[in-house]
Design a protein around this motif. Structure first.
Motif, PDB file in Angstrom:
ATOM      1  N   ALA A  75       0.829  -1.204   0.000  1.00  0.00           N
ATOM      2  CA  ALA A  75       0.000   0.000   0.000  1.00  0.00           C
ATOM      3  C   ALA A  75       0.867   1.259   0.000  1.00  0.00           C
ATOM      4  O   ALA A  75       0.469   2.290  -0.532  1.00  0.00           O
ATOM      5  N   THR A 135      -9.186   0.801   1.320  1.00  0.00           N
ATOM      6  CA  THR A 135      -9.313   1.667   2.503  1.00  0.00           C
ATOM      7  C   THR A 135      -8.707   3.033   2.227  1.00  0.00           C
ATOM      8  O   THR A 135      -9.306   4.067   2.556  1.00  0.00           O
ATOM      9  N   ARG A 136      -7.534   3.060   1.618  1.00  0.00           N
ATOM     10  CA  ARG A 136      -6.899   4.354   1.300  1.00  0.00           C
ATOM     11  C   ARG A 136      -7.752   5.168   0.337  1.00  0.00           C
ATOM     12  O   ARG A 136      -7.872   6.392   0.489  1.00  0.00           O
ATOM     13  N   ARG A 170     -10.739   6.578   2.332  1.00  0.00           N
ATOM     14  CA  ARG A 170     -10.293   7.675   3.214  1.00  0.00           C
ATOM     15  C   ARG A 170      -9.939   8.925   2.402  1.00  0.00           C
ATOM     16  O   ARG A 170     -10.216  10.048   2.826  1.00  0.00           O
ATOM     17  N   HIS A 171      -9.338   8.726   1.242  1.00  0.00           N
ATOM     18  CA  HIS A 171      -9.018   9.859   0.368  1.00  0.00           C
ATOM     19  C   HIS A 171     -10.300  10.561  -0.077  1.00  0.00           C
ATOM     20  O   HIS A 171     -10.394  11.802  -0.045  1.00  0.00           O
TER      21      HIS A 171
END
Length: 156
Positions: free
Chosen positions: A3, A97-98, A101-102
């Motif tokens: 990631a 997930t990233r 969240r972004h």
């Protein structure tokens, strides 16, 4: 791939073919000719006409390949998250997930206080993913209507 080697950036028109290939893997219904409302090229074109800055891609550091997408929108009242996809070989690395969240950060910066999304009921693994990120089912009924399609007349 980790990631940490992933970069999230705004979609560029040059990304179109790579995004289409990813979406056909992630969303098999896009290849179903009986579902013309699932036209990924039209989705991209429409997004480029409305808040294109809220269409994100995740790229792999080694070669810049697109391994994820998230499409979002904000109408001034609520935000929406669409087309979250991660390439099969890149799943379970935190990329989804990233991307979420972004998207949340981008919408919060615009003043968005609530983010909505819809998941097909027959996708328990996707529901579990969002549950782990703090998303909960709202006590609402989601209704929809296809515009431009002849609806049967109501019987009076």
């Amino acid at each position: 791939m980790s990631a940490a080697s992933i970069t999230i950036r705004a979609f560029d028109e040059a990304d179109t073919e790579a995004v289409l290939a990813l979406w056909l893997q992630a969303f098999p219904e896009y290849g179903d000719p009986t579902r013309p409302h699932r036209d990924p090229r039209l989705s991209i074109a429409n997004k480029l006409g409305t808040q294109p800055e809220l269409f994100f891609v995740a790229t792999r550091g080694e070669d810049g390949a697109i391994v994820g997408t998230a499409m979002t929108g904000y109408d001034g009242h609520r935000g929406w998250l669409y087309s979250l996809a991660v390439a099969p070989e890149a799943r379970r690395l935190g990329i989804g997930t990233r991307l979420v969240r972004h998207a949340e950060s981008a919408l919060a910066a615009m003043g968005c206080l609530k983010l909505n999304l819809q998941v097909l009921a027959d996708k328990p693994e996707v529901i579990a993913f969002y549950d782990a990120l703090g998303y909960r089912a709202d006590a609402v009924v989601s209704l929809g209507k296809r515009l431009g399609v002849q609806e049967p007349e109501a019987i009076a």
